[in-house]
Design an enzyme around this catalytic site. Structure first.
Site, PDB file in Angstrom:
ATOM      1  N   HIS A 180       9.926  14.680  10.146  1.00  0.00           N
ATOM      2  CA  HIS A 180      11.075  14.955   9.684  1.00  0.00           C
ATOM      3  C   HIS A 180      10.638  14.966   7.336  1.00  0.00           C
ATOM      4  O   HIS A 180      11.420  15.415   6.613  1.00  0.00           O
ATOM      5  CB  HIS A 180      11.539  13.598   9.617  1.00  0.00           C
ATOM      6  CG  HIS A 180      12.722  13.952  10.751  1.00  0.00           C
ATOM      7  ND1 HIS A 180      13.221  13.004  11.754  1.00  0.00           N
ATOM      8  CD2 HIS A 180      11.957  15.274  12.699  1.00  0.00           C
ATOM      9  CE1 HIS A 180      13.683  13.834  12.525  1.00  0.00           C
ATOM     10  NE2 HIS A 180      13.019  14.503  12.534  1.00  0.00           N
ATOM     11  N   GLU A 214       0.462  -1.393  -0.195  1.00  0.00           N
ATOM     12  CA  GLU A 214      -0.325   0.165   0.143  1.00  0.00           C
ATOM     13  C   GLU A 214       0.699   1.134   0.098  1.00  0.00           C
ATOM     14  O   GLU A 214       0.445   2.430  -0.663  1.00  0.00           O
ATOM     15  CB  GLU A 214      -0.775  -0.112   1.099  1.00  0.00           C
ATOM     16  CG  GLU A 214      -1.753  -1.346   1.122  1.00  0.00           C
ATOM     17  CD  GLU A 214      -1.565  -2.539   1.262  1.00  0.00           C
ATOM     18  OE1 GLU A 214      -2.255  -3.425   1.218  1.00  0.00           O
ATOM     19  OE2 GLU A 214      -0.273  -2.694   1.803  1.00  0.00           O
TER      20      GLU A 214
END
Length: 169
Positions: free
Chosen positions: A103, A76
């Site tokens: 991040h 996925e």
């Protein structure tokens, strides 16, 4: 915030749970399927649509993120990452869910429906949706390198410390 969802049969129960959870927590879920259990369904059918929904919303200036769900979350994630401009991260802990946003400014998170409890996976999604991108220069620089590569396959320059080493030498 709008949250696009896509899964396969292994992620169907979590996806259905998240539709209600998101609504209860003030989000606007957009369910791209599947809508019935089919052990032979193909996750790209639903996960590509979820990632495309996020991209279209964001291109239109809307606040939108996505969640894709499968047995492991690996396929996925790969599918969502095929949509140009989308960064999808696989979350397997609270830290990886937070860091995906903080991040990497990931717009989509992938979770494995057979890897964790329903409560843990819901928590990963909750943390992902709540965490902002830090905006730190080093993270923005890295994302820009990936975006440039996405557009024209330009590799980032090697750092001085790597000059003359490795296959590029």
């Amino acid at each position: 915030m709008r949250v696009h969802l896509g899964s396969d049969h292994a992620g169907l129960d979590l996806k259905n749970h998240l539709v209600g959870w998101l609504t209860d927590h003030g989000y606007e879920p957009v369910d791209h399927g599947p809508f019935v259990y089919d052990a032979l369904d193909d996750y790209p059918v639903f996960c590509l649509r979820a990632a495309e929904g996020v991209k279209k919303d964001r291109d239109a200036g809307l606040d939108s993120l996505g969640v894709v769900i499968g047995g492991s979350g690996n396929g996925e994630q790969i599918a969502a990452n095929k949509v140009e401009g989308i960064r999808c991260a696989l979350a397997w802990s609270e830290d990886t869910a937070r860091l995906a946003r903080q991040h990497n400014d990931a717009q989509v998170v992938s979770v494995g429906g057979r890897m964790h409890s329903l409560a843990d996976m819901t928590r990963f999604v909750e943390l992902f949706l709540a965490e902002p991108f830090s905006g730190d220069e080093r993270h923005a620089r890295r994302i820009a390198q990936l975006s440039t590569y996405d557009v024209d396959a330009t590799l980032p320059p090697l750092p001085e410390s790597a000059q003359g080493l490795g296959p590029d030498a």
